[in-house]
Scaffold this active site. Structure first.
Site, PDB file in Angstrom:
ATOM      1  N   ASN A  13       0.871  -1.170   0.000  1.00  0.00           N
ATOM      2  CA  ASN A  13       0.000   0.000   0.000  1.00  0.00           C
ATOM      3  C   ASN A  13       0.912   1.226   0.000  1.00  0.00           C
ATOM      4  O   ASN A  13       1.429   1.620   1.047  1.00  0.00           O
ATOM      5  CB  ASN A  13      -0.899   0.001   1.234  1.00  0.00           C
ATOM      6  CG  ASN A  13      -1.753   1.246   1.335  1.00  0.00           C
ATOM      7  OD1 ASN A  13      -1.650   2.153   0.518  1.00  0.00           O
ATOM      8  ND2 ASN A  13      -2.578   1.308   2.356  1.00  0.00           N
ATOM      9  N   PRO A  14       1.137   1.837  -1.157  1.00  0.00           N
ATOM     10  CA  PRO A  14       2.081   2.954  -1.231  1.00  0.00           C
ATOM     11  C   PRO A  14       1.632   4.200  -0.471  1.00  0.00           C
ATOM     12  O   PRO A  14       2.454   5.061  -0.154  1.00  0.00           O
ATOM     13  CB  PRO A  14       2.192   3.232  -2.732  1.00  0.00           C
ATOM     14  CG  PRO A  14       0.971   2.655  -3.335  1.00  0.00           C
ATOM     15  CD  PRO A  14       0.550   1.515  -2.455  1.00  0.00           C
ATOM     16  N   ASP A  71      -2.079  -1.248   9.326  1.00  0.00           N
ATOM     17  CA  ASP A  71      -3.115  -2.159   9.797  1.00  0.00           C
ATOM     18  C   ASP A  71      -4.185  -2.400   8.740  1.00  0.00           C
ATOM     19  O   ASP A  71      -4.673  -3.519   8.592  1.00  0.00           O
ATOM     20  CB  ASP A  71      -3.780  -1.596  11.058  1.00  0.00           C
ATOM     21  CG  ASP A  71      -2.826  -1.538  12.236  1.00  0.00           C
ATOM     22  OD1 ASP A  71      -1.833  -2.294  12.252  1.00  0.00           O
ATOM     23  OD2 ASP A  71      -3.082  -0.731  13.156  1.00  0.00           O
ATOM     24  N   GLU A  76      -7.190  -5.885   5.060  1.00  0.00           N
ATOM     25  CA  GLU A  76      -7.750  -6.162   3.746  1.00  0.00           C
ATOM     26  C   GLU A  76      -7.257  -7.492   3.189  1.00  0.00           C
ATOM     27  O   GLU A  76      -8.023  -8.241   2.580  1.00  0.00           O
ATOM     28  CB  GLU A  76      -7.427  -5.024   2.767  1.00  0.00           C
ATOM     29  CG  GLU A  76      -8.235  -3.774   3.037  1.00  0.00           C
ATOM     30  CD  GLU A  76      -8.064  -2.718   1.960  1.00  0.00           C
ATOM     31  OE1 GLU A  76      -7.568  -3.036   0.861  1.00  0.00           O
ATOM     32  OE2 GLU A  76      -8.451  -1.572   2.224  1.00  0.00           O
TER      33      GLU A  76
END
Length: 132
Positions: A13-14, A71, A76
């Site tokens: 997740n950038p 988190d 996800e």
């Protein structure tokens, strides 16, 4: 065991950590590769995307995942995989906590002082999770 079952899929997740994940993910994953891990990488493009990516990867045969972010990224991935996983099947989830709070991974750091060693030595420790 299929090739995907032997490899890890890092879902990055950038946006996590205010962009910290985007800046640090590549070098952190390179360190794991230097220790002998086979890692494929894919990045999310928005909220909820890691659920889709994890579900698709599971359907393609991946059983080892690394959440690279915070988190929300780990949450996800769990939601994408565990709705599909067979009860007898082992799924691995590693955490590279590059988010803001990282409270989920902090719980495991308190329980085990050597998570990177465990991941790099390919040792896995089962954690029972009940979603009742």
């Amino acid at each position: 065991m299929s090739q995907q079952q032997e490899r890890f899929l890092a879902i990055v997740n950038p946006a996590a950590g205010g962009g910290k994940s985007a800046r640090l993910a590549a070098s952190a994953l390179d360190q794991l590769r230097e220790k002998g891990l086979s890692i494929d990488v894919i990045s999310t493009t928005g909220r909820g995307h890691a659920v889709e990516l994890a579900a698709e990867a599971y359907n393609q045969g991946y059983r080892r995942f690394i959440a690279v972010g915070g988190d929300g990224t780990a949450h996800e991935i769990l939601n994408g995989v565990f709705g599909r996983a067979n009860a007898q099947e082992r799924i691995s989830l590693g955490l590279l906590p590059l988010g803001t709070g990282n409270s989920f991974s902090a719980i495991f750091r308190k329980m085990d002082r050597a998570p990177r060693f465990a991941l790099c030595s390919k040792a896995a420790r089962g954690v029972w999770m009940s979603f009742a």
